[in-house]
Write an enzyme that holds these catalytic residues in place. Structure first.
Site, PDB file in Angstrom:
ATOM      1  N   LYS A  23       8.541 -11.121   1.705  1.00 47.49           N
ATOM      2  CA  LYS A  23       9.256 -10.162   0.850  1.00 47.49           C
ATOM      3  C   LYS A  23      10.421  -9.547   1.626  1.00 47.49           C
ATOM      4  CE  LYS A  23       5.404  -8.058   0.430  1.00 47.49           C
ATOM      5  NZ  LYS A  23       4.251  -7.197   0.147  1.00 47.49           N
ATOM      6  N   THR A  26       8.908   3.805  -4.453  1.00 48.15           N
ATOM      7  CA  THR A  26       8.533   2.414  -4.145  1.00 48.15           C
ATOM      8  C   THR A  26       7.196   2.336  -3.424  1.00 48.15           C
ATOM      9  OG1 THR A  26       9.773   2.587  -2.092  1.00 48.15           O
ATOM     10  CG2 THR A  26      10.933   1.627  -3.981  1.00 48.15           C
ATOM     11  N   GLY A  76       3.671   1.638  -2.648  1.00 45.87           N
ATOM     12  CA  GLY A  76       2.633   0.823  -3.285  1.00 45.87           C
ATOM     13  C   GLY A  76       3.150  -0.461  -3.905  1.00 45.87           C
ATOM     14  N   THR A  77       4.432  -0.779  -3.675  1.00 42.27           N
ATOM     15  CA  THR A  77       4.959  -2.011  -4.288  1.00 42.27           C
ATOM     16  C   THR A  77       4.245  -3.255  -3.743  1.00 42.27           C
ATOM     17  OG1 THR A  77       6.772  -1.787  -2.733  1.00 42.27           O
ATOM     18  CG2 THR A  77       7.313  -1.406  -5.020  1.00 42.27           C
ATOM     19  N   GLY A  78       3.958  -3.248  -2.429  1.00 39.41           N
ATOM     20  CA  GLY A  78       3.316  -4.424  -1.820  1.00 39.41           C
ATOM     21  C   GLY A  78       1.931  -4.664  -2.407  1.00 39.41           C
ATOM     22  N   CYS A  79       1.131  -3.592  -2.435  1.00 41.51           N
ATOM     23  CA  CYS A  79      -0.246  -3.713  -2.970  1.00 41.51           C
ATOM     24  C   CYS A  79      -0.187  -4.156  -4.431  1.00 41.51           C
ATOM     25  CB  CYS A  79      -0.971  -2.378  -2.923  1.00 41.51           C
ATOM     26  SG  CYS A  79      -0.957  -1.597  -1.312  1.00 41.51           S
TER      27      CYS A  79
END
Ligand SMILES: Cc1ncc(COP(=O)(O)OP(=O)(O)O)c(N)n1
Ligand SMILES: Cc1ncsc1CCOP(=O)(O)O
Ligand SMILES: [Mg+2]
Length: 515
Positions: A190, A223, A225-228
């Site tokens: 990412k 933003t 928590g975008t990864g989880c």
């Protein structure tokens, strides 16, 4: 582990619910971690069970504390879920100790699942370290070879590759290839942190082809928590049976829409706020929600608009609605029969602003889609429109649903279908609705007596007959709904005020009668 494109249904049940198990840390601020995973799976329509690896004290400022769950107890949680429930996909987030990585590894061997999504969480988006370097060896040796996809950000990809600098899309492609060599079947690097980039670029590599997945960068502080969320959305799509690339694309689109939808939210005082993948919070952020649920007394003076009448008198819908509210209308229905969808939606949005600023509910005639699109307070449907039962499913429990009924049987059905009120008429002949059967005061009374719901009378009602209507003497008749009496007049304001006076007089007469 995943057989690409294989539908993830079990033999013994057609009712299999797609199921993701997330193995991750709890975020007390609920933007990331387990809480984000549950929301993401709910948003994608998939069941989510949880194994908690650590409890973090966390908010929009950062991580204030971490309490790691003992590895034995992580093992116990894993066993509880995997031995009982049919899990399709395991998604991992924060794995804070090498012991926990080992326990997970053993559980996955004992209870194989169809896919493993590894989000190698090491550093939180606020920069706090969530898994130290000692975990790296465990990730590389034990987890990556089992993974169907890993979803590192630039820092995590760099850490997994021993500190390699990643600054360009070309670096990301090389990293994806090197990470793929460590065993996972697919890699998504990412590029959200890529410097000097107008686009958000992620690089997906499936062992054969590279895909640069680009989208425009959304400017927002929200933003966290975008990864989880992204990894959980991917897991959810895989659990439904999507092939990997499609799962990644759908997940990215969902997260981007969530970021865009939530870009102006203010939750917490720190630098990085959470966002809403369930698309439910915007009306609060815009201060445009109605606090109270349906109040039957709102039916007292019910203004129903008519695009033809507004055209005839040369007025805009917003001027018409504004004047009716100023004159005392207590609820408004947009009944725009000859307006195209886009025009209807624009009108609805504009009228909603006016209604919200006065605390007046706005309902949409016939068009559930328009009501959903503008987040109106509800709909009014007739006997040949969308059935109230389906409208209820589409709109959820809070929205107001009114149903037109001419008979006690229809009134009974409206109650069963979850309507909030009944519109009964035409009480008198009307020119506003063609071929409309007149039920008279007797028909109105029969519907009211048979109904458990509040009723509003409609059809040919004016200031000169409203009193007779309200005096039929049934407690659940709550008001009158009118079109031409308000909107086919030179002054809507004056007409509404006149009717309001009559209705108030009728109400005070009925109070006197009952005392
Ligand atoms: C309050 C109220 N009552 C009845 C109606 C009529 O609805 P319907 O039977 O669906 O007819 P149309 O309005 O769609 O022509 C109503 N609109 N409002
Ligand atoms: C929509 C509707 N449904 C039954 S009668 C009617 C028309 C009411 O219009 P008016 O108040 O002008 O008689
Ligand atoms: Mg209708």
């Amino acid at each position: 582990m995943q057989e690409d494109k294989a539908p993830m249904t079990s033999d013994h049940s057609k009712l299999k619910i797609p199921h993701v198990l997330t193995v991750a840390g709890s975020d007390s601020g609920a933007g990331a971690g387990i809480q984000a995973d549950i929301k993401a799976c709910a948003a994608r329509g998939v069941y989510c069970s949880t194994v908690i690896t650590a409890v973090t004290a966390q908010n929009t400022v950062g991580v204030q504390g971490v309490n790691v769950v003992p590895e034995d107890f992580v093992g116990e949680q894993l066993k509880s879920v995997l031995s009982d429930m049919e899990v399709d996909v395991v998604k991992t987030g924060m794995l804070p100790s090498i012991g926990i990585v080992n326990v997970l590894n053993q559980s996955l061997r004992e209870f194989p699942v169809q896919a493993l999504v590894v989000d190698p969480v090491m550093v939180s988006t606020s920069g706090d370290v969530l898994a130290g370097p000692s975990i790296l060896a465990g990730f590389r040796e034990d987890l990556l070879p089992l993974a169907d996809i890993i979803t590192p950000n630039l820092k995590e990809a760099s850490a997994l590759l021993g500190g390699q600098q990643l600054e360009t899309v070309s670096d990301m492609r090389s990293a994806a290839k090197l990470l793929h060599d460590m065993g996972p079947r697919n890699v998504l690097v990412k590029g959200g942190d890529l410097p000097d980039s107008l686009d958000a670029v992620d690089v997906f590599f499936d062992g054969q082809d590279f895909y640069e997945l680009r989208s425009s960068r959304i400017k927002t502080r929200n933003t966290h928590g975008t990864g989880c969320s992204l990894a959980s959305c991917i897991a959810a799509e895989l659990a439904k049976g999507s092939p990997m690339l499609q799962a990644v694309k759908v997940a990215k689109r969902h997260v981007e829409s969530g970021l865009d939808y939530s870009k102006d939210f203010v939750i917490g005082n720190g630098v990085q706020g959470p966002f809403d993948l369930l698309f439910r919070l915007k009306s609060y952020a815009q201060n445009s929600w109605r606090q109270v649920g349906f109040n039957p007394n709102d039916l007292f003076l019910y203004a129903v608009t008519d695009s033809r009448m507004n055209k005839k008198w040369g007025r805009s819908i917003t001027d018409a609605v504004g004047a009716a509210i100023e004159g005392g209308a207590t609820i408004v229905q947009l009944r725009e029969k000859d307006v195209e969808t886009q025009g209807f939606l624009e009108a609805a949005k504009a009228c909603l602003k006016i209604c919200r600023s006065h605390g007046i509910p706005l309902l949409i005639n016939d068009r559930i889609d328009v009501a959903i699109a503008c987040d109106a307070d509800g709909v009014h449907v007739g006997q040949s429109d969308m059935p109230a039962r389906i409208a209820r499913t589409l709109l959820g429990p809070e929205k107001i649903i009114g149903v037109s009924c001419k008979t006690p049987e229809q009134a009974h059905q409206a109650w069963i279908d979850g309507a909030d009120y009944i519109g009964c008429g035409g009480v008198y002949p009307t020119n506003t609705k063609e071929n409309n059967l007149t039920v008279g005061l007797d028909g109105l009374k029969a519907v009211c007596v048979a109904s458990k719901l509040p009723v509003v009378a409609i059809g040919g009602i004016s200031a000169s007959n409203a009193c007779s209507v309200m005096q039929i003497g049934v407690p659940n008749l709550k008001g009158v709904a009118v079109v031409s009496t308000l909107f086919d007049r030179e002054s809507i304001l004056t007409a509404t005020r006149e009717l309001h006076v009559v209705l108030q007089e009728a109400a005070s007469m009925s109070v006197q009668r009952t005392h």
